[in-house]
Write a protein that holds these residues in place. Structure first.
Motif, short mmCIF file in Angstrom:
data_model
loop_
_atom_site.label_atom_id
_atom_site.label_comp_id
_atom_site.label_asym_id
_atom_site.label_seq_id
_atom_site.Cartn_x
_atom_site.Cartn_y
_atom_site.Cartn_z
N LYS A 114 41.38 7.15 13.32
CA LYS A 114 41.02 5.94 14.05
C LYS A 114 42.25 5.41 14.79
CE LYS A 114 37.26 4.28 11.05
NZ LYS A 114 36.77 3.14 10.23
N LEU A 115 41.99 4.74 15.89
CA LEU A 115 43.10 4.14 16.63
C LEU A 115 43.67 2.98 15.83
CD1 LEU A 115 41.57 3.98 20.24
CD2 LEU A 115 43.21 5.65 19.36
N PRO A 116 44.99 2.95 15.62
CA PRO A 116 45.60 1.84 14.87
C PRO A 116 45.73 0.59 15.74
CG PRO A 116 47.29 3.37 15.61
CD PRO A 116 45.98 3.97 16.01
N ILE A 175 54.56 2.27 18.87
CA ILE A 175 54.33 3.47 18.05
C ILE A 175 53.80 3.03 16.69
CG2 ILE A 175 55.37 5.49 16.95
CD1 ILE A 175 57.46 5.51 19.17
N ARG A 176 52.70 3.63 16.28
CA ARG A 176 52.04 3.26 15.03
C ARG A 176 51.72 4.49 14.19
NH1 ARG A 176 52.21 -2.29 14.04
NH2 ARG A 176 52.54 -3.24 16.08
N LYS A 177 51.64 4.28 12.86
CA LYS A 177 51.19 5.34 11.98
C LYS A 177 49.69 5.55 12.16
CE LYS A 177 54.66 4.46 8.38
NZ LYS A 177 54.86 4.08 6.94
N VAL A 178 49.27 6.78 11.91
CA VAL A 178 47.85 7.12 11.99
C VAL A 178 47.42 7.78 10.69
CG1 VAL A 178 46.12 8.57 13.12
CG2 VAL A 178 47.81 7.36 14.50
N ALA A 179 46.34 7.28 10.14
CA ALA A 179 45.79 7.89 8.93
C ALA A 179 44.81 8.98 9.33
CB ALA A 179 45.09 6.83 8.07
N ALA A 180 45.34 10.20 9.52
CA ALA A 180 44.50 11.34 9.90
C ALA A 180 44.14 12.13 8.65
CB ALA A 180 45.23 12.22 10.90
#
Length: 555
Positions: free
Chosen positions: A522-524, A496-501
């Protein structure tokens, strides 16, 4: 109808019914029963995991009793009725001479015995399978409009019980393909579809969520012979217990003599072969094949009437089965007699302890459609399951239950994070932890929408997504954070990763009610070498990421 039954039959049937009623009253609920009890609190034409028959049954039980018996009463009646229907289906002229043998055959089958008092979707499935075969036998002997209508209603009831019921109908049809052109059979199917239309409508209104989950979203595992195929073969033994060698020998020796006996063998072989093939791609649960118990009771009983040696073996081993099953049933109530800690042990204790601490404050269980209804059933207090990206959707995901705890002080319970001060042991030794949240606010129904269900695994590429707000309130974007779960090819969460949306229109600060905002992301980076899927979740007010997006294939 009861007047035509032998006295010994009525005595044995009454004895079993009393045993089941006592068992139903004194045995604590298992987790699935509590979940289906939660279904019954708000009757509908469908639920996330199953059609609605099990909820209707529990609602009917609650009209007569409270507590556990208020969940299981109808199951006890349907179980007794199943035995009556099976007996009436048998037309062997010597059957009255072997009443005890009939009950030994039926009562010695492990799951047929257990579902005599447990309330699960398989309970009505067994009853309506028996009724379907009974009506079908009369239908093929003398088809009529009345029997067509009855058969259609029974088929609909089968499908309202469990989706697996389609196998019963299909394999019986395969045994008699002439029905495809039979006007009475066509009428029966038409009646069935008409009766089932409300559930079709429910599925449509809920975006076919049940079908999507069972067919496409359900997590799986890499094939393991021991867990999958060998486990399935062990299940084949478990449903018959000690009588299994003779049960399968009788199935092998049973040669169809007429259209009805052909239906029994087609149904049994069809279900067994279907799930044997399935075992090469998924784990097959024991209850998935329980429906073969109904035709097998008929096949075994008819066979042992004519074969004395096999009859003695079935009778002796069947009684041994019954003794073992009755011992285990006592163990469901009195824990020291049961070989393991089971679901019926200790639930009242942990519920009482948690209720003592939180009193009338609503409890929000993280990722537990099992504990939330169990707590609500035994405490009478409000509880919900708040599902996140590590878990799966369930009834709590679609019924708007989170609205009942919005902006309230809640006790948040999680099995993942150690929180000082509140730790609660479950009967199996697991711990869960809790903390108070003074002003709870969640938006788990926010919907993340991607235009494609397959994307390139490219970390440098920018993708677009939409977020739809189905709530009646506007939601400030600064309350929302985005995360992404990477799944393997079997749809198991592995990272599980953070996403900069970012909103495409940077001037938008609020996600308005019943409106959509477009984002880019973007995909982390991930530690996984070759992720198979990803899904996007939204964290509101720093809660764990929710189940807001579908699984998207990575290529």
């Amino acid at each position: 109808m009861l007047k035509n039954l032998p006295r010994l039959f009525l005595f044995l049937l009454g004895t079993i019914l009393v045993i089941n009623l006592l068992q139903a009253h004194f045995t604590e609920l298992i987790f699935d029963e509590a979940y289906y009890w939660y279904y019954s609190k708000k009757l509908a034409w469908g639920y996330f995991d199953h059609p609605p028959m099990v909820a209707w049954m529990i609602k009917g039980s609650s009209l007569f009793f409270e507590g556990e018996l208020g969940v299981r009463f109808m199951s006890c009646l349907l179980s007794a009725s199943t035995l009556i229907i099976l007996w009436m289906t048998i037309d062997h002229p010597k059957k009255k001479e072997y009443v005890p043998h009939f009950f030994v055959v039926a009562f010695s089958m492990s799951l047929l015995n257990a579902y005599g008092f447990f309330t699960l979707p398989d309970t009505p499935l067994l009853f309506f399978t028996a009724l379907f075969l009974y009506v079908y036998k009369r239908f093929i002997a003398a088809p009529s409009v009345i029997l067509s209508i009855v058969l259609g209603v029974v088929m609909a009831a089968l499908m309202y019980s469990k989706y697996h019921a389609v196998l019963v109908i299909v394999f019986v049809l395969f045994s008699n393909l002439k029905l495809i052109r039979d006007k009475y059979a066509i009428l029966a199917v038409t009646i069935s579809l008409a009766c089932y239309a409300p559930h079709f409508l429910w599925l449509y209104e809920h975006d076919f969520v049940s079908i999507k989950y069972h067919l496409f979203e359900r997590p799986n595992q890499a094939y393991d012979f021991n867990k999958f195929t060998l486990g399935y073969l062990v299940n084949l033994l478990a449903i018959f217990g000690l009588t299994f060698p003779f049960a399968y020998y009788i199935l092998y020796k049973s040669k169809p003599k007429d259209i009805f006996s052909k239906a029994l063998t087609f149904l049994t072989y069809g279900v067994l072969i279907f799930f044997f093939i399935s075992s090469f791609s998924k784990r097959v649960q024991t209850q998935w094949i329980i429906v073969v118990s109904i035709p097998m009771v008929l096949l075994i009983f008819n066979y042992i009437i004519e074969n004395e040696k096999t009859r003695k073996w079935i009778y002796g081993l069947g009684i041994a089965n019954i003794i073992i099953l009755l011992y285990l049933r006592v163990g469901l109530i009195y824990e020291p007699l049961f070989p393991i800690v089971f679901e019926t042990h200790g639930n009242k204790k942990w519920v009482d302890r948690l209720e003592y601490d939180v009193w009338d404050i609503p409890v929000v269980f993280e990722n537990s459609y099992r504990n939330a209804p169990m707590y609500e059933f035994y405490s009478g207090r409000k509880a919900i399951s708040l599902n996140n990206i590590q878990y799966r959707q369930n009834q709590y995901s679609i019924d708007g239950s989170e609205a009942s705890v919005q902006h309230k002080r809640v006790f948040y319970v999680t099995p993942y994070t150690r929180i000082a001060g509140f730790a609660y042991p479950l009967p199996n030794g697991d711990l869960f932890y809790g903390e108070y949240i003074d002003h709870f606010e969640s938006y788990r129904r926010l919907k993340v929408i991607l235009e494609k269900d397959e994307l390139d695994n490219n970390l440098d590429k920018t993708f677009k997504m939409k977020v739809f707000n189905p709530y009646e309130v506007d939601i400030p974007l600064d309350k929302l954070k985005f995360g992404l779960a990477y799944l393997n090819d079997y749809k198991e969460v592995r990272d599980i990763r953070k996403v900069a949306a970012s909103p495409i229109d940077a001037t938008i600060l609020v996600l308005k009610s019943n409106d959509t905002v477009n984002f880019t992301f973007k995909l982390p980076k991930t530690k996984m070498e070759e992720p198979g899927y990803f899904r996007i979740g939204i964290s509101e007010n720093d809660l764990p990421y929710g189940l807001n997006g579908n699984n998207i294939k990575l290529k």
